[in-house]
Design a protein around this motif. Structure first.
Motif, PDB file in Angstrom:
ATOM      1  N   LEU A 238      74.401  47.264 -38.598  1.00 42.20           N
ATOM      2  CA  LEU A 238      73.621  46.407 -37.704  1.00 42.20           C
ATOM      3  C   LEU A 238      72.842  45.367 -38.495  1.00 42.20           C
ATOM      4  N   ALA A 239      72.195  45.808 -39.571  1.00 43.65           N
ATOM      5  CA  ALA A 239      71.399  44.885 -40.380  1.00 43.65           C
ATOM      6  C   ALA A 239      72.280  43.791 -40.978  1.00 43.65           C
ATOM      7  N   LYS A 240      73.467  44.176 -41.467  1.00 45.95           N
ATOM      8  CA  LYS A 240      74.369  43.184 -42.054  1.00 45.95           C
ATOM      9  C   LYS A 240      74.848  42.187 -41.014  1.00 45.95           C
ATOM     10  N   GLU A 241      75.234  42.685 -39.847  1.00 42.21           N
ATOM     11  CA  GLU A 241      75.748  41.807 -38.794  1.00 42.21           C
ATOM     12  C   GLU A 241      74.676  40.864 -38.283  1.00 42.21           C
ATOM     13  N   GLU A 242      73.502  41.420 -37.971  1.00 38.27           N
ATOM     14  CA  GLU A 242      72.428  40.584 -37.432  1.00 38.27           C
ATOM     15  C   GLU A 242      71.876  39.639 -38.496  1.00 38.27           C
ATOM     16  N   GLY A 243      71.824  40.109 -39.735  1.00 35.77           N
ATOM     17  CA  GLY A 243      71.341  39.249 -40.810  1.00 35.77           C
ATOM     18  C   GLY A 243      72.246  38.053 -41.019  1.00 35.77           C
ATOM     19  N   GLN A 244      73.557  38.277 -41.035  1.00 32.37           N
ATOM     20  CA  GLN A 244      74.506  37.178 -41.180  1.00 32.37           C
ATOM     21  C   GLN A 244      74.432  36.229 -39.990  1.00 32.37           C
ATOM     22  N   SER A 245      74.282  36.786 -38.798  1.00 33.79           N
ATOM     23  CA  SER A 245      74.194  35.963 -37.596  1.00 33.79           C
ATOM     24  C   SER A 245      72.946  35.086 -37.638  1.00 33.79           C
ATOM     25  N   PHE A 246      71.842  35.654 -38.093  1.00 35.38           N
ATOM     26  CA  PHE A 246      70.584  34.907 -38.177  1.00 35.38           C
ATOM     27  C   PHE A 246      70.708  33.756 -39.167  1.00 35.38           C
ATOM     28  N   LEU A 247      71.268  34.027 -40.357  1.00 33.85           N
ATOM     29  CA  LEU A 247      71.419  32.979 -41.358  1.00 33.85           C
ATOM     30  C   LEU A 247      72.389  31.897 -40.890  1.00 33.85           C
TER      31      LEU A 247
END
Length: 298
Positions: A238-247
């Motif tokens: 979740l952190a990887k997916e949301e982090g990439q989406s945010f960036l």
């Protein structure tokens, strides 16, 4: 209680508070240095190497805070506590700061770092660069990080060592090789230093009572109870997916702003190369990272 006894007790209390604050700072810096020292030792650096780096860092900071320290050996020694015999030698190295020294890598190293850092798209993936001159092109990359070397010669050298290739569309593409092979790639170490440096600069700015302007955005969240098994893996994903989406969202927003700015310049007939740089302009960015710690006494 007599007046002089009151002031004596007050002075003693203040000295105690000062000693406690100093101890807190030293413990915090020790904690900060642990992962850095571990990495340095893993790659063969010893105490004398790190001691030299610390002295030069203190000297550079002293010069930034008190410009006279860059000219006076005595003032440099007083501000840093470095013995005068060593301060004189270190003062002579201040003409080249840490950032400049770090950037004085090989031509290939500078290009790879610049490509990975400044010529990236969504998710931080390096862009495929057109060979025709223009913004975010391969000649632009060479102009910024490769000096006056001919772009085509630079590209041939990158291809020769397997760090770049041509796509079917005729664009230069960075391969994954630089950060995958080798135990100690200078480009990787430089990138690591900037990641930690930028975060530390933000924290230092926010803690500075004399700062000009509001504090910079800095937030983090973490689990108060340790995770394991499926919960740990799910949260990592979740952190990887949301982090990439945010960036990616921030990257897209910036890209649209730059496109609009270029359109306005074209409509007004202004030569982009002739526009002076705004002295108040700043390079800005946002970093996202994952961290984890072992459970005590595990």
């Amino acid at each position: 209680m007599k007046t002089h006894e009151v002031f004596s007790r007050f002075d003693s209390t203040m000295e105690s508070v000062g000693a406690h604050t100093r101890a807190v700072y030293l413990a915090a810096f020790r904690n900060l240095m642990l992962p850095l020292v571990r990495m340095a030792m893993r790659h063969g650096l010893a105490h004398d190497d790190l001691h030299e780096a610390l002295q030069r860092s203190m000297a550079e900071c002293a010069k930034d805070l008190h410009p006279g320290a860059g000219r006076s050996t005595a003032q440099l020694a007083i501000l840093t506590g470095i013995p005068r015999s060593q301060a004189e030698r270190i003062k002579e190295t201040l003409a080249v700061g840490a950032a400049e020294e770090l950037s004085n890598l090989t031509l290939i190293g500078r290009l790879i770092v610049g490509w990975q850092r400044d010529f990236v798209g969504p998710y931080g993936i390096p862009m495929e660069l057109p060979l025709e001159p223009g913004e975010h092109s391969f000649p632009d990359l060479v102009r910024r990080f490769g000096g006056r070397n001919p772009p085509l010669e630079v590209l041939e050298e990158l291809k020769r060592v397997g760090l770049a290739e041509l796509t079917s569309a005729g664009k230069a593409r960075l391969t994954n090789r630089p950060f995958i092979t080798g135990r100690l790639r200078p480009e990787s170490v430089e990138r690591m230093s900037w990641v930690i440096h930028d975060l530390a600069e933000t924290l230092d700015f926010n803690l500075n009572p004399d700062r000009i302007g509001p504090p910079r955005f800095e937030r983090r969240m973490y689990t108060h109870e340790p995770l394991s098994g499926a919960s740990l893996e799910a949260f990592r994903d979740l952190a990887k997916e949301e982090g990439q989406s945010f960036l990616a969202k921030l990257d897209n927003w910036l890209d649209e702003q730059l496109k609009e700015a270029r359109k306005r310049r074209r409509r007004s007939g202004i030569d982009p190369n002739g526009i002076p740089v705004d002295p108040k302009a700043k390079h800005v960015g946002v970093g996202v990272y994952w961290f984890e710690k072992n459970t005590p006494n595990a």
